[in-house]
Design a protein around this motif. Structure first.
Motif, PDB file in Angstrom:
ATOM      1  N   ASP A  73     -29.356  56.906  11.351  1.00  0.00           N
ATOM      2  CA  ASP A  73     -30.150  58.126  11.294  1.00  0.00           C
ATOM      3  C   ASP A  73     -29.318  59.294  11.804  1.00  0.00           C
ATOM      4  OD1 ASP A  73     -32.289  56.680  10.343  1.00  0.00           O
ATOM      5  OD2 ASP A  73     -33.215  56.416  12.309  1.00  0.00           O
ATOM      6  N   ARG A  74     -29.400  60.440  11.131  1.00  0.00           N
ATOM      7  CA  ARG A  74     -28.511  61.570  11.424  1.00  0.00           C
ATOM      8  C   ARG A  74     -29.189  62.695  12.191  1.00  0.00           C
ATOM      9  NH1 ARG A  74     -23.233  59.946  10.791  1.00  0.00           N
ATOM     10  NH2 ARG A  74     -23.305  58.217   9.311  1.00  0.00           N
ATOM     11  N   TYR A  75     -30.375  63.058  11.794  1.00  0.00           N
ATOM     12  CA  TYR A  75     -31.109  64.139  12.460  1.00  0.00           C
ATOM     13  C   TYR A  75     -30.175  65.311  12.786  1.00  0.00           C
ATOM     14  CZ  TYR A  75     -35.054  60.891  13.172  1.00  0.00           C
ATOM     15  OH  TYR A  75     -36.103  60.011  12.991  1.00  0.00           O
ATOM     16  N   ASP A  76     -29.620  65.911  11.766  1.00  0.00           N
ATOM     17  CA  ASP A  76     -28.706  67.044  11.933  1.00  0.00           C
ATOM     18  C   ASP A  76     -29.516  68.334  11.942  1.00  0.00           C
ATOM     19  OD1 ASP A  76     -26.731  68.978  11.817  1.00  0.00           O
ATOM     20  OD2 ASP A  76     -25.473  67.852  10.421  1.00  0.00           O
ATOM     21  N   SER A  77     -30.010  68.710  13.111  1.00  0.00           N
ATOM     22  CA  SER A  77     -30.900  69.865  13.214  1.00  0.00           C
ATOM     23  C   SER A  77     -30.184  71.172  12.902  1.00  0.00           C
ATOM     24  CB  SER A  77     -31.524  69.922  14.605  1.00  0.00           C
ATOM     25  OG  SER A  77     -32.347  68.794  14.834  1.00  0.00           O
ATOM     26  N   ALA A  78     -28.920  71.275  13.287  1.00  0.00           N
ATOM     27  CA  ALA A  78     -28.170  72.497  13.001  1.00  0.00           C
ATOM     28  C   ALA A  78     -28.071  72.724  11.493  1.00  0.00           C
ATOM     29  CB  ALA A  78     -26.788  72.419  13.631  1.00  0.00           C
ATOM     30  N   ALA A  79     -27.766  71.680  10.753  1.00  0.00           N
ATOM     31  CA  ALA A  79     -27.678  71.807   9.296  1.00  0.00           C
ATOM     32  C   ALA A  79     -29.052  72.023   8.681  1.00  0.00           C
ATOM     33  CB  ALA A  79     -27.026  70.566   8.698  1.00  0.00           C
ATOM     34  N   ASN A  80     -30.057  71.312   9.176  1.00  0.00           N
ATOM     35  CA  ASN A  80     -31.395  71.438   8.600  1.00  0.00           C
ATOM     36  C   ASN A  80     -31.950  72.844   8.738  1.00  0.00           C
ATOM     37  OD1 ASN A  80     -31.633  68.784   7.677  1.00  0.00           O
ATOM     38  ND2 ASN A  80     -32.356  68.044   9.663  1.00  0.00           N
ATOM     39  N   LEU A  81     -31.628  73.520   9.829  1.00  0.00           N
ATOM     40  CA  LEU A  81     -32.187  74.853  10.083  1.00  0.00           C
ATOM     41  C   LEU A  81     -31.220  75.979   9.747  1.00  0.00           C
ATOM     42  CD1 LEU A  81     -34.040  74.175  13.458  1.00  0.00           C
ATOM     43  CD2 LEU A  81     -35.056  74.398  11.178  1.00  0.00           C
ATOM     44  N   ALA A  82     -30.112  75.658   9.102  1.00  0.00           N
ATOM     45  CA  ALA A  82     -29.080  76.658   8.843  1.00  0.00           C
ATOM     46  C   ALA A  82     -29.598  77.858   8.060  1.00  0.00           C
ATOM     47  CB  ALA A  82     -27.900  76.014   8.111  1.00  0.00           C
ATOM     48  N   TRP A 107     -31.069  68.360  20.292  1.00  0.00           N
ATOM     49  CA  TRP A 107     -29.633  68.255  20.052  1.00  0.00           C
ATOM     50  C   TRP A 107     -29.272  69.087  18.836  1.00  0.00           C
ATOM     51  CZ3 TRP A 107     -32.202  63.191  19.782  1.00  0.00           C
ATOM     52  CH2 TRP A 107     -32.698  62.895  18.507  1.00  0.00           C
ATOM     53  N   ASP A 108     -27.978  69.312  18.647  1.00  0.00           N
ATOM     54  CA  ASP A 108     -27.521  69.945  17.414  1.00  0.00           C
ATOM     55  C   ASP A 108     -27.503  68.922  16.286  1.00  0.00           C
ATOM     56  OD1 ASP A 108     -25.458  68.633  18.732  1.00  0.00           O
ATOM     57  OD2 ASP A 108     -23.921  70.088  18.191  1.00  0.00           O
ATOM     58  N   LYS A 109     -26.882  67.765  16.549  1.00  0.00           N
ATOM     59  CA  LYS A 109     -26.985  66.631  15.622  1.00  0.00           C
ATOM     60  C   LYS A 109     -26.865  65.342  16.425  1.00  0.00           C
ATOM     61  CE  LYS A 109     -22.199  67.140  13.942  1.00  0.00           C
ATOM     62  NZ  LYS A 109     -21.394  67.250  12.704  1.00  0.00           N
ATOM     63  N   LEU A 110     -27.589  64.340  15.985  1.00  0.00           N
ATOM     64  CA  LEU A 110     -27.685  63.087  16.723  1.00  0.00           C
ATOM     65  C   LEU A 110     -26.322  62.432  16.904  1.00  0.00           C
ATOM     66  CD1 LEU A 110     -29.416  60.889  18.048  1.00  0.00           C
ATOM     67  CD2 LEU A 110     -29.746  59.911  15.770  1.00  0.00           C
ATOM     68  N   GLU A 111     -25.461  62.582  15.940  1.00  0.00           N
ATOM     69  CA  GLU A 111     -24.133  61.971  16.031  1.00  0.00           C
ATOM     70  C   GLU A 111     -23.416  62.383  17.312  1.00  0.00           C
ATOM     71  OE1 GLU A 111     -19.870  62.496  13.777  1.00  0.00           O
ATOM     72  OE2 GLU A 111     -21.686  62.583  12.556  1.00  0.00           O
ATOM     73  N   ALA A 129     -37.851  67.003  18.202  1.00  0.00           N
ATOM     74  CA  ALA A 129     -37.152  68.215  17.786  1.00  0.00           C
ATOM     75  C   ALA A 129     -36.362  67.961  16.509  1.00  0.00           C
ATOM     76  CB  ALA A 129     -36.234  68.703  18.903  1.00  0.00           C
ATOM     77  N   GLY A 130     -35.745  66.775  16.412  1.00  0.00           N
ATOM     78  CA  GLY A 130     -35.045  66.424  15.184  1.00  0.00           C
ATOM     79  C   GLY A 130     -35.986  66.271  14.016  1.00  0.00           C
ATOM     80  N   VAL A 131     -37.129  65.643  14.255  1.00  0.00           N
ATOM     81  CA  VAL A 131     -38.145  65.488  13.210  1.00  0.00           C
ATOM     82  C   VAL A 131     -38.693  66.856  12.801  1.00  0.00           C
ATOM     83  CG1 VAL A 131     -40.411  64.525  12.668  1.00  0.00           C
ATOM     84  CG2 VAL A 131     -38.769  63.168  13.976  1.00  0.00           C
ATOM     85  N   ALA A 132     -39.021  67.686  13.786  1.00  0.00           N
ATOM     86  CA  ALA A 132     -39.591  69.004  13.513  1.00  0.00           C
ATOM     87  C   ALA A 132     -38.629  69.879  12.724  1.00  0.00           C
ATOM     88  CB  ALA A 132     -39.973  69.685  14.829  1.00  0.00           C
ATOM     89  N   ALA A 133     -37.348  69.844  13.091  1.00  0.00           N
ATOM     90  CA  ALA A 133     -36.365  70.664  12.395  1.00  0.00           C
ATOM     91  C   ALA A 133     -36.249  70.264  10.928  1.00  0.00           C
ATOM     92  CB  ALA A 133     -35.006  70.550  13.088  1.00  0.00           C
ATOM     93  N   ALA A 134     -36.166  68.973  10.673  1.00  0.00           N
ATOM     94  CA  ALA A 134     -36.012  68.500   9.300  1.00  0.00           C
ATOM     95  C   ALA A 134     -37.261  68.770   8.472  1.00  0.00           C
ATOM     96  CB  ALA A 134     -35.688  67.011   9.301  1.00  0.00           C
ATOM     97  N   ALA A 135     -38.424  68.476   9.031  1.00  0.00           N
ATOM     98  CA  ALA A 135     -39.673  68.643   8.275  1.00  0.00           C
ATOM     99  C   ALA A 135     -39.989  70.120   8.049  1.00  0.00           C
ATOM    100  CB  ALA A 135     -40.818  67.952   9.003  1.00  0.00           C
ATOM    101  N   SER A 136     -39.747  70.949   9.061  1.00  0.00           N
ATOM    102  CA  SER A 136     -40.022  72.385   8.918  1.00  0.00           C
ATOM    103  C   SER A 136     -39.103  73.016   7.880  1.00  0.00           C
ATOM    104  CB  SER A 136     -39.847  73.082  10.264  1.00  0.00           C
ATOM    105  OG  SER A 136     -40.798  72.627  11.201  1.00  0.00           O
TER     106      SER A 136
END
Length: 268
Positions: A187-196, A165-169, A142-149
């Motif tokens: 690694d951060r994987y901040d999905s909330a920020a990536n999909l904002a 998650w919202d962000k891995l931290e 989900a973190g990978v998908a959010a960032a790549a998408s």
């Protein structure tokens, strides 16, 4: 004594967060392509065996959309044939994407490597197939998908995030509440920020009793997203058994929601 104790605490913190990243975030399993195909019921290598980056499942009739699946942190794509079993009957072409350093693939672990590779997979699928392109990510995926998408927003019609998650931290802090996570997390994987500012439909699926990524992290992600979005809590599910608790009706509702955005056209 105080300096020595501080140094010890710092060392424990470093080791703890390193363990989180290396032993909880990435569990690659090596396998040959033949072994992966056998486990997946004979799915085809894509785009070719020498250039392998996914396992391909095609519906009998022309596909109404293509779905790329980015799996969780353990095993390899050959273990995820349940996605093909659920989605191909809905008329979808399914690509079970594989990460660098997983299965037979070479490459490095880490957010930079996995996300860049996922962007290439999305780009290649967009160039290879007509019609809508959907992205599914589970757990780490989900973190990978959010960032790549987010990086290929122009190519993706919608995203389904499962046990995210919202962000891995935040997840790291949950598991290691006494450690300086922010300072040490690689690694951060901040999905909330990536999909904002994603602007495409996002369907967030949460396991009600998730002990790995507790449900409130997925709920926080859902709350942070802008419409169009939908949140589904899978009743009774834990992190690794959610797929046993959803059926055709659930999958159809999720896919129809994502494709509805495609039917109405891209946002301005």
């Amino acid at each position: 004594m105080t300096i020595g104790w501080a140094a010890l605490v710092g060392l424990i913190g470093l080791v703890g967060v390193t363990m989180f990243q290396d032993h909880l975030l990435y569990y690659p399993e090596r396998a040959t392509l033949d072994e992966m195909q056998m486990l997946s019921g004979g799915l085809a290598p894509w785009p070719t065996a020498p250039e392998f980056r996914a396992l391909l499942a095609e519906p009998e009739a022309p596909a109404r959309a293509t779905v790329i699946v980015f799996h969780g942190n353990a095993g390899h794509a050959g273990h995820r044939d349940y996605y093909a079993e659920a989605l191909v009957p809905l008329g979808l072409r399914v690509l079970l994407a594989e990460y660098p350093a997983y299965g037979p693939r070479t490459g490095a672990l880490g957010e930079t490597s996995l996300v860049a590779d996922a962007v290439r997979t999305i780009s290649l699928a967009r160039d290879s197939y007509p019609g809508p392109l959907l992205v599914i990510g589970e757990s780490l995926g989900a973190g990978v998908a959010a960032a790549a998408s987010a990086r290929r927003r122009d190519a993706v019609a919608g995203v389904l995030l499962i046990t995210p998650w919202d962000k891995l931290e935040n997840v790291a802090r949950h598991h290691y509440p006494l450690l300086p996570v922010r300072a040490l997390l690689r690694d951060r994987y901040d999905s909330a920020a990536n999909l904002a500012s994603f602007g495409r439909p996002v369907f967030v699926a949460i396991a009600e009793h998730d002990r790995v990524i507790p449900a409130h992290f997925g709920q926080a992600l859902g709350a942070a997203l802008a419409p169009p979005k939908r949140l589904s809590i899978i009743a009774g599910a834990d992190h690794n058994d959610w797929f046993l608790r959803v059926g055709d009706r659930w999958w159809r509702a999720a896919i129809d929601f994502l494709l509805a955005g495609e039917a109405s056209g891209p946002p301005g």
